[in-house]
Design a protein around this motif. Structure first.
Motif, short mmCIF file in Angstrom:
data_model
loop_
_atom_site.label_atom_id
_atom_site.label_comp_id
_atom_site.label_asym_id
_atom_site.label_seq_id
_atom_site.Cartn_x
_atom_site.Cartn_y
_atom_site.Cartn_z
N ALA A 1 -44.92 11.98 2.49
CA ALA A 1 -43.46 11.47 2.79
C ALA A 1 -42.38 12.33 2.22
N GLY A 2 -42.58 13.01 1.29
CA GLY A 2 -41.51 13.99 0.93
C GLY A 2 -41.32 14.99 1.79
N LEU B 1 -48.62 1.31 0.23
CA LEU B 1 -48.13 2.43 1.07
C LEU B 1 -46.44 2.73 0.99
N LYS B 2 -45.96 1.42 1.11
CA LYS B 2 -44.59 1.40 1.00
C LYS B 2 -44.28 2.29 -0.55
N ILE B 3 -44.60 1.77 -1.43
CA ILE B 3 -44.43 2.22 -2.77
C ILE B 3 -44.55 3.84 -2.76
N ALA B 4 -45.71 4.23 -2.26
CA ALA B 4 -46.03 5.69 -2.07
C ALA B 4 -45.13 6.54 -1.39
N VAL B 5 -44.71 5.77 -0.49
CA VAL B 5 -43.71 6.60 0.56
C VAL B 5 -42.48 6.71 -0.09
N ALA B 6 -41.94 5.65 -0.71
CA ALA B 6 -40.71 5.53 -1.50
C ALA B 6 -40.71 6.49 -2.76
N CYS B 7 -41.94 6.66 -3.34
CA CYS B 7 -42.15 7.64 -4.45
C CYS B 7 -41.94 9.17 -3.99
N VAL C 1 -40.48 10.14 -1.42
CA VAL C 1 -38.89 10.18 -0.85
C VAL C 1 -37.71 10.67 -2.05
N VAL C 2 -38.09 9.74 -3.04
CA VAL C 2 -37.35 9.76 -4.26
C VAL C 2 -37.50 11.13 -5.05
N ASP C 3 -38.78 11.59 -5.03
CA ASP C 3 -39.27 12.67 -5.82
C ASP C 3 -38.66 13.96 -5.08
N LEU D 1 -36.99 16.64 3.43
CA LEU D 1 -37.05 18.00 3.09
C LEU D 1 -36.68 18.72 4.48
N ALA D 2 -37.53 18.26 5.49
CA ALA D 2 -37.33 18.97 6.74
C ALA D 2 -35.88 18.80 7.47
N LEU D 3 -35.34 17.47 7.29
CA LEU D 3 -34.10 17.19 7.71
C LEU D 3 -32.90 18.04 6.88
N LEU D 4 -33.09 18.36 5.59
CA LEU D 4 -32.18 19.05 4.73
C LEU D 4 -32.30 20.46 5.07
N LEU D 5 -33.37 20.77 5.48
CA LEU D 5 -33.56 22.46 5.74
C LEU D 5 -32.62 22.88 6.56
N PHE D 6 -32.07 21.98 7.79
CA PHE D 6 -31.10 22.37 8.64
C PHE D 6 -29.52 22.29 8.08
N VAL D 7 -29.51 21.13 7.10
CA VAL D 7 -28.33 20.95 6.53
C VAL D 7 -28.04 22.10 5.51
N LEU D 8 -28.92 22.61 4.69
CA LEU D 8 -28.81 23.56 3.80
C LEU D 8 -29.78 24.95 4.14
#
Length: 225
Positions: free
Chosen positions: A39-40, A211-217, A219-221, A44-51
């Motif tokens: 999930a992380g 699953l939702k908790i793991a995904v949120a974990c 993304v936040v991490d 990260l893939a989106l930020l690669l284009f921003v930064l």
């Protein structure tokens, strides 16, 4: 700005630890790590284009080393959180993770200010105190007054591994952008994907809430990273 970013990162790491520990109490640790790590990759893939950055081969090597250390650290942490008390495990891991790069830099010749030295001393005392807990009445009757809390050993090892993760990422160049982190997370996914494949599908299934908790974990991490 550096202090603000560090405090924001610490707060996000704390939130990710809570979510990871919560999920690990309800499902397999390997499943939680695999889902959260995957999930992380999305933000990260989106930020690669921003930064954007211009990484060298060495940056990718250090990123891969960080991924190996970080994956071990996260797995140990989530397992410790699953079997231990979060209020004991999480700060123990955090303090160990912070002390590793500080101690290494001190051995490399960096002079630590007196305030930093005092902080390290307090951290050591805090770890000793927090790693002990009152025993039950039956233990007292048996002559044992203190016991080591469950998961504390894993918390120590997790902290060392995460500290090595920080050290490896610190060796990357400033112009590499987020690519070393992408290499780190990519290797982590390969490691836990292989472990999950070896373990089989049994125990890797997650219900929707976990699953939702793991995904949120995850993304936040990643935002903390």
């Amino acid at each position: 700005m550096a202090y603000f970013l560090a405090l924001a990162s610490a707060a996000l790491y704390g939130a990710a630890d809570f979510l990871g520990g919560l999920a690990s109490r309800r499902a397999s640790t390997i499943a939680i790590v695999l889902v959260s790590q995957g999930a992380g990759l999305v933000p990260l893939a989106l930020l690669l284009f921003v930064l954007p950055g211009a990484p060298s081969g060495q940056d990718f090597v250090w990123g891969a080393i960080a991924g190996l250390a970080g994956s071990v650290g996260v797995a140990l942490l989530y397992r410790a959180l699953a079997i231990g008390t979060m209020s004991i495990v999480a700060p123990t891991t955090a303090v160990c993770a912070v002390m590793v790069p500080v101690v290494v830099e001190a051995f490399r010749g960096e002079r630590l200010p007196p305030l930093t030295q005092g902080g390290i001393g307090l951290a050591v005392v805090a770890i000793v105190l927090v790693s002990q807990q009152d025993s039950s009445e039956s233990d007292v009757a048996a002559g044992t007054r203190r016991v080591i809390p469950p998961g504390i050993g894993l918390a120590f090892m997790s902290g060392v591994a995460i500290g090595l993760f920080f050290l490896a990422l610190a060796r990357t160049s400033a112009g590499a952008g987020l690519w070393p982190l992408f290499a780190s997370r990519g290797l982590s996914m390969l490691v836990f994907g292989a472990i999950a494949a070896a373990a089989g599908s049994q125990g890797l299934r997650l219900d929707r809430k976990v699953l939702k908790i793991a995904v949120a974990c995850g993304v936040v991490d990643m935002l903390a990273n």
